[in-house]
Design a protein around this motif. Structure first.
Motif, PDB file in Angstrom:
ATOM      1  N   ASN A   1       0.800  -1.232   0.000  1.00  0.00           N
ATOM      2  CA  ASN A   1       0.000   0.000   0.000  1.00  0.00           C
ATOM      3  C   ASN A   1       0.830   1.279   0.000  1.00  0.00           C
ATOM      4  O   ASN A   1       0.286   2.362  -0.144  1.00  0.00           O
ATOM      5  N   SER A   2       2.131   1.163   0.234  1.00  0.00           N
ATOM      6  CA  SER A   2       2.957   2.378   0.230  1.00  0.00           C
ATOM      7  C   SER A   2       4.253   2.108  -0.513  1.00  0.00           C
ATOM      8  O   SER A   2       5.339   2.359  -0.015  1.00  0.00           O
ATOM      9  N   ARG A   3       4.087   1.555  -1.721  1.00  0.00           N
ATOM     10  CA  ARG A   3       5.261   1.184  -2.520  1.00  0.00           C
ATOM     11  C   ARG A   3       5.808   2.367  -3.279  1.00  0.00           C
ATOM     12  O   ARG A   3       5.086   3.315  -3.566  1.00  0.00           O
ATOM     13  N   GLY A   4       7.081   2.251  -3.662  1.00  0.00           N
ATOM     14  CA  GLY A   4       7.634   3.175  -4.644  1.00  0.00           C
ATOM     15  C   GLY A   4       6.921   2.922  -5.962  1.00  0.00           C
ATOM     16  O   GLY A   4       6.386   1.836  -6.188  1.00  0.00           O
ATOM     17  N   GLU A   5       6.900   3.895  -6.857  1.00  0.00           N
ATOM     18  CA  GLU A   5       6.034   3.773  -8.040  1.00  0.00           C
ATOM     19  C   GLU A   5       6.404   2.639  -8.988  1.00  0.00           C
ATOM     20  O   GLU A   5       5.575   2.188  -9.769  1.00  0.00           O
ATOM     21  N   HIS A   6       7.675   2.189  -8.947  1.00  0.00           N
ATOM     22  CA  HIS A   6       8.055   1.107  -9.861  1.00  0.00           C
ATOM     23  C   HIS A   6       8.132  -0.253  -9.159  1.00  0.00           C
ATOM     24  O   HIS A   6       8.509  -1.247  -9.764  1.00  0.00           O
ATOM     25  N   GLU A   7       7.830  -0.273  -7.870  1.00  0.00           N
ATOM     26  CA  GLU A   7       7.917  -1.558  -7.143  1.00  0.00           C
ATOM     27  C   GLU A   7       6.790  -2.497  -7.572  1.00  0.00           C
ATOM     28  O   GLU A   7       5.678  -2.052  -7.871  1.00  0.00           O
ATOM     29  N   TRP A   8       7.074  -3.772  -7.520  1.00  0.00           N
ATOM     30  CA  TRP A   8       6.078  -4.745  -7.993  1.00  0.00           C
ATOM     31  C   TRP A   8       4.829  -4.786  -7.109  1.00  0.00           C
ATOM     32  O   TRP A   8       4.858  -4.444  -5.931  1.00  0.00           O
ATOM     33  N   GLY A   9       3.764  -5.228  -7.744  1.00  0.00           N
ATOM     34  CA  GLY A   9       2.497  -5.402  -7.034  1.00  0.00           C
ATOM     35  C   GLY A   9       2.119  -6.875  -7.071  1.00  0.00           C
ATOM     36  O   GLY A   9       2.959  -7.752  -7.333  1.00  0.00           O
ATOM     37  N   ALA A  10       0.836  -7.153  -6.835  1.00  0.00           N
ATOM     38  CA  ALA A  10       0.412  -8.545  -6.706  1.00  0.00           C
ATOM     39  C   ALA A  10       0.666  -9.359  -7.987  1.00  0.00           C
ATOM     40  O   ALA A  10       1.124 -10.510  -7.906  1.00  0.00           O
TER      41      ALA A  10
END
Ligand code: GTR
Length: 425
Positions: A222-231
């Protein structure tokens, strides 16, 4: 100059926050209202050079497209997660499915660098009617291994409790069995490996403390850097961990591994197949927006809606294109082309307009130029084939009657296509 860049960034940010992530963005189902657009050429490098050799494609252009998808759509897959994996055979039965298969249930224990552990459960069926190594189809299920079959020996997937606590439904035994043509695949000599995708990462931003994310130090969905992976990125990583296990399984032919996914798991299968060349056939079943469908058509589900409804799926940099598909410097035919020279298969369903069947077809069609570079054959025409008329070249496609689902008919087509591909190996 610096000021101009700052202003540009600020305006991009404002576009993203004002226009973007809008669950109520209008949905277009009218072919006449599809905007005019020009698709980026997968064979044109960022410096304007045209790709005419396989070497140029593999050394330059493929990396450029890969970087776009990593940084702007699914998020960057870390080179090292520091996660260790152990496997334990929980059960095996040589007489499963009335003797048709040997079943195995294998517990995966993941340990993070932070010392935390997490478990997932793989269900594997291996055909008994043939000896030696067999091809395998790897496919996540939505609601637990127990939902894929009425076989009482199949253990409930570990994530089922936590997902049910959120009100997620349909976790009962056999509830999704109609989507799993185990018998057909086994009779045709294929093994099948399945796991609940929620065992890897629960499909909910509320559960970011659970699953693989809990093993990643400093990571918060929920508070990732913009290029960090998601699900989707994490699920794709999980597909590769299943492949790690299968490579060591005596009866599995590691040269004939297939990754298959439906819908959101279809998006995941594409991203996994693009990144992991051990998957020789990559199958997207009704994957739609953010999967096989061209985004620039803005038909059916669109980026504003998907990023608002599922903020944890993609990297947050993707939000910039909400209600702004025209600004995309890439489109999904380029994602599919990253599978070449391995094989990609796209399937649609006639009534699944939300997933834009025509956009899915065109995407598969426009990978053709990259396949031709390898002297392989893409789909022959930009005219979508009629329903239930599969097209099996080096790229595969079919659209079947019916809605958003996985049917026995889809499995038949996939098995026919895989047979054809594997005969050539
Ligand atoms: C829908 C979503 C689609 C698709 C689908 C599914 O709600 O809008 O992108 O992924 O779920 O996974 O069944």
């Amino acid at each position: 100059m610096k000021k101009r860049i700052e202003i540009l960034m600020l305006s991009l940010f404002m576009t993203a926050t004002i226009a973007g992530q809008n669950k109520n963005a209008p949905v277009n189902y009218d072919e006449g209202k599809v905007p005019t657009f020009e698709l980026p050429d997968p064979l044109k490098c960022e410096n304007g050079e045209s790709v005419s050799t396989i070497k140029q494609w593999e050394k330059v252009r493929r990396h450029e497209i890969m970087k776009l998808y990593s940084e702007q759509v699914y998020g960057v897959t870390p080179k090292q997660t520091g996660i260790k994996m152990k496997h334990e055979l929980v059960s095996s039965n040589h007489e499963a499915m009335g003797g048709l298969a040997t079943s195995k249930q294998v517990r995966f224990t993941f340990t993070g660098k932070n010392g935390a552990t997490h478990q997932a459960l793989l269900l594997l069926y291996i055909p008994n009617n043939t000896q030696g190594r067999v091809p395998v189809i790897v496919s996540y299920n939505f609601h637990g291994n127990q939902t894929t079959t009425f076989d009482n020996e199949v253990i409930y997937s570990p994530s089922h409790e936590i997902m049910k606590s959120l009100g997620s439904d349909n976790w009962g035994r056999g509830e999704q069995a109609s989507r799993w043509s185990y018998e057909l695949a086994l009779q045709r000599g294929y093994a099948i490996a399945t796991m609940s995708y929620s065992d890897i990462c629960p499909d909910s931003p509320e559960l970011c403390e659970y699953g693989i994310p809990s093993l990643l130090q400093g990571y918060n969905i929920n508070s990732r850097g913009e290029h960090e992976w998601g699900a989707i990125g994490i699920w794709a990583w999980g597909y590769s961990r299943i492949a790690d296990y299968l490579e060591k399984e005596k009866r599995i032919d590691k040269k004939r591994m297939v990754v298959l996914g439906h819908s959101r798991i279809g998006k995941t299968a594409l991203w996994a197949g693009v990144q992991d060349s051990r998957f020789k056939v990559v199958i997207s079943n009704d994957s739609g927006c953010g999967g096989a469908a061209l985004s620039k058509r803005v038909f059916g589900e669109n980026i504003a809606i998907i990023t608002a409804s599922f903020p944890h799926w993609f990297c947050t940099a993707f939000n910039v294109y909400s209600e702004n598909e025209a600004a995309l410097p890439f489109d999904q035919h380029e994602l599919l082309s990253l599978v070449a020279p391995r094989h990609v298969y796209v399937a649609s369903a006639e009534d699944d307009q939300w997933a834009d069947p025509r956009g899915e077809y065109l995407s598969a069609y426009y990978t053709g130029s990259v396949y031709r570079l390898y002297n392989m054959q893409g789909l022959p025409s930009d005219a979508q084939p009629a329903v239930n008329q599969p097209q099996h070249y080096d790229v595969g496609y079919h659209i079947r009657t019916g809605g958003h689902d996985v049917k026995n008919y889809d499995w038949q087509c996939y098995l026919d296509f895989c047979d054809k591909v594997f005969k050539k190996l």
